[in-house]
Write a protein that holds these residues in place. Structure first.
Motif, PDB file in Angstrom:
ATOM      1  N   ASP A 100       8.589  -1.483   0.982  1.00  0.00           N
ATOM      2  CA  ASP A 100       8.674  -2.006   2.342  1.00  0.00           C
ATOM      3  C   ASP A 100      10.117  -1.992   2.861  1.00  0.00           C
ATOM      4  O   ASP A 100      10.348  -1.735   4.043  1.00  0.00           O
ATOM      5  CB  ASP A 100       8.070  -3.419   2.438  1.00  0.00           C
ATOM      6  CG  ASP A 100       8.772  -4.433   1.547  1.00  0.00           C
ATOM      7  OD1 ASP A 100       9.256  -4.069   0.464  1.00  0.00           O
ATOM      8  OD2 ASP A 100       8.804  -5.626   1.944  1.00  0.00           O
ATOM      9  N   ALA A 101      11.069  -2.211   1.978  1.00  0.00           N
ATOM     10  CA  ALA A 101      12.471  -2.150   2.394  1.00  0.00           C
ATOM     11  C   ALA A 101      12.867  -0.710   2.721  1.00  0.00           C
ATOM     12  O   ALA A 101      13.573  -0.451   3.702  1.00  0.00           O
ATOM     13  CB  ALA A 101      13.373  -2.701   1.308  1.00  0.00           C
ATOM     14  N   LEU A 102      12.403   0.230   1.897  1.00  0.00           N
ATOM     15  CA  LEU A 102      12.700   1.643   2.164  1.00  0.00           C
ATOM     16  C   LEU A 102      12.087   2.095   3.474  1.00  0.00           C
ATOM     17  O   LEU A 102      12.695   2.875   4.215  1.00  0.00           O
ATOM     18  CB  LEU A 102      12.189   2.518   1.004  1.00  0.00           C
ATOM     19  CG  LEU A 102      12.934   2.370  -0.313  1.00  0.00           C
ATOM     20  CD1 LEU A 102      12.244   3.171  -1.403  1.00  0.00           C
ATOM     21  CD2 LEU A 102      14.380   2.788  -0.176  1.00  0.00           C
ATOM     22  N   ASP A 103      10.884   1.602   3.794  1.00  0.00           N
ATOM     23  CA  ASP A 103      10.238   1.943   5.061  1.00  0.00           C
ATOM     24  C   ASP A 103      11.064   1.492   6.256  1.00  0.00           C
ATOM     25  O   ASP A 103      11.146   2.192   7.262  1.00  0.00           O
ATOM     26  CB  ASP A 103       8.836   1.331   5.135  1.00  0.00           C
ATOM     27  CG  ASP A 103       7.874   1.965   4.166  1.00  0.00           C
ATOM     28  OD1 ASP A 103       8.148   3.092   3.674  1.00  0.00           O
ATOM     29  OD2 ASP A 103       6.826   1.334   3.887  1.00  0.00           O
TER      30      ASP A 103
END
Length: 105
Positions: A100-103
């Motif tokens: 989710d952080a990479l998204d």
């Protein structure tokens, strides 16, 4: 009436550029000043080379001696920064990335 426990901190300054003299550290004074205003006593500061074993061992040692351990580098995070991995290794952990952080990036 009992005295409250003194809260302590250790500061690890990481980077070959600090040890070579190419970069002058200004982080220690700022961190120590900030912590002092909060009542946190800095017990030791140490400059470390960019060596995974040295960083890992210092983090482990400081975490056993101080309530808080702060790390900082000479010029901030770089593509070859190993600090996060070394801190995780000091506690027998690994590093992963959250999808989710990479998204969001």
């Amino acid at each position: 009436m009992t005295d409250p426990k003194t809260v302590t901190a250790g500061i690890l300054l990481i980077g070959d550029e600090l040890l070579s003299g190419r970069t002058q550290d200004t982080n220690l004074a700022e961190i120590a000043k900030f912590l002092g205003q909060l009542g946190v006593q800095v017990g030791e500061a140490r400059i470390l080379s960019d060596n995974a074993d040295i960083i890992r061992d210092a983090v482990k040692a400081f975490s056993g001696r101080f309530d808080y351990v702060f790390t900082t580098g000479g010029i901030g995070p770089t593509h070859d920064d190993i600090t996060a991995d070394c801190i995780a290794a000091a506690f027998g952990l690994g590093i992963t990335e959250r999808e989710d952080a990479l998204d969001h990036l």
